[in-house]
Design a protein around this motif. Sequence first.
Motif, PDB file in Angstrom:
ATOM      1  N   UNK A   6      -5.191  10.876 -46.328  1.00  0.00           N
ATOM      2  CA  UNK A   6      -3.749  11.055 -46.618  1.00  0.00           C
ATOM      3  C   UNK A   6      -3.321  11.375 -48.029  1.00  0.00           C
ATOM      4  N   UNK A   7      -4.516  10.095 -48.708  1.00  0.00           N
ATOM      5  CA  UNK A   7      -3.979  10.401 -49.968  1.00  0.00           C
ATOM      6  C   UNK A   7      -5.137  10.841 -51.048  1.00  0.00           C
ATOM      7  N   UNK A   8      -6.194  11.458 -50.774  1.00  0.00           N
ATOM      8  CA  UNK A   8      -7.123  11.419 -51.134  1.00  0.00           C
ATOM      9  C   UNK A   8      -6.421  12.716 -52.197  1.00  0.00           C
ATOM     10  N   UNK A   9      -5.714  13.041 -52.109  1.00  0.00           N
ATOM     11  CA  UNK A   9      -4.716  14.739 -53.595  1.00  0.00           C
ATOM     12  C   UNK A   9      -4.731  13.864 -54.310  1.00  0.00           C
ATOM     13  N   UNK A  10      -4.190  12.178 -55.095  1.00  0.00           N
ATOM     14  CA  UNK A  10      -4.181  11.803 -56.017  1.00  0.00           C
ATOM     15  C   UNK A  10      -5.498  12.144 -56.819  1.00  0.00           C
TER      16      UNK A  10
END
Length: 274
Positions: free
Chosen positions: A136-140
Amino acid sequence: MTVRELGRLLEEVRPLSETRRARLPAFERRARTIVAGLTVLHTALTVLGAREAVVSEGALREGMMIEELRRHAAYASGLSARQRSALALAERFGANLAHARHVTALSRELFDQLCQAGAELPPQGRGLLKAAATLHEVGQLIAQSGHHKHSAYLIRHGGLRGFTPAEIEVIAQVARYHRRSLPKASHPEYAALSAEDRRLVDQLSAILRVADGLDRSQASGSKVRRLERSGNGWRLEVTAANALDLAGAESKADLWEREFGPLNIAALEVRRVR
């Protein structure tokens, strides 16, 4: 080194000026703190009743790294091929793996207890939720701002294995809705889904939002103890959560309320934020 030798060293260094301490081998970069450090070490060993101490070749950093690698290896060994693929993608994009693991565990627990309490959730949703929670937070990797949307893009195009294209799209959209805006018919990607998949995205995103909120501090401390029906809503009992985690879960329970009913979060034990 014996404690007696340590005490003698302390007595030799204590009266020296900082300039003179800096001339001693190995003390150049610690001239300001060496007296305080020696005092603490000597006192601690004396209180413990130790006679000697062995200097470790590694420091706290190395110990933390070894501990994390062992924990990661134990976690990965119990995953399915599909979940290993999701974990490999999270590693590749530099995700916070400790946070990802904890949110995945919280999501799985919430999903299971919802099912046990009679909520209608499709069995295949469990695996899709776990993958979305892991990623869910790989977009960081791209940017903090709007990282939920970047996460969806990376999931779609990252080469996730073991899932059908339709399943990958559901995973991407669940990750996309883990924060900020709720799913809306005005969002093109969401509107393009079948009615069944839109329903699945709504339900899984609701669970992920609460799970992610429960680790808002990223301390990996909060645990789900019990989820049960309460009137027309739900009562969620959590332990070892801190104030930041509780506030995070409460602020992100909006989609849960829309999908399952009001959620009352009861903290049985609150940890202080350090």
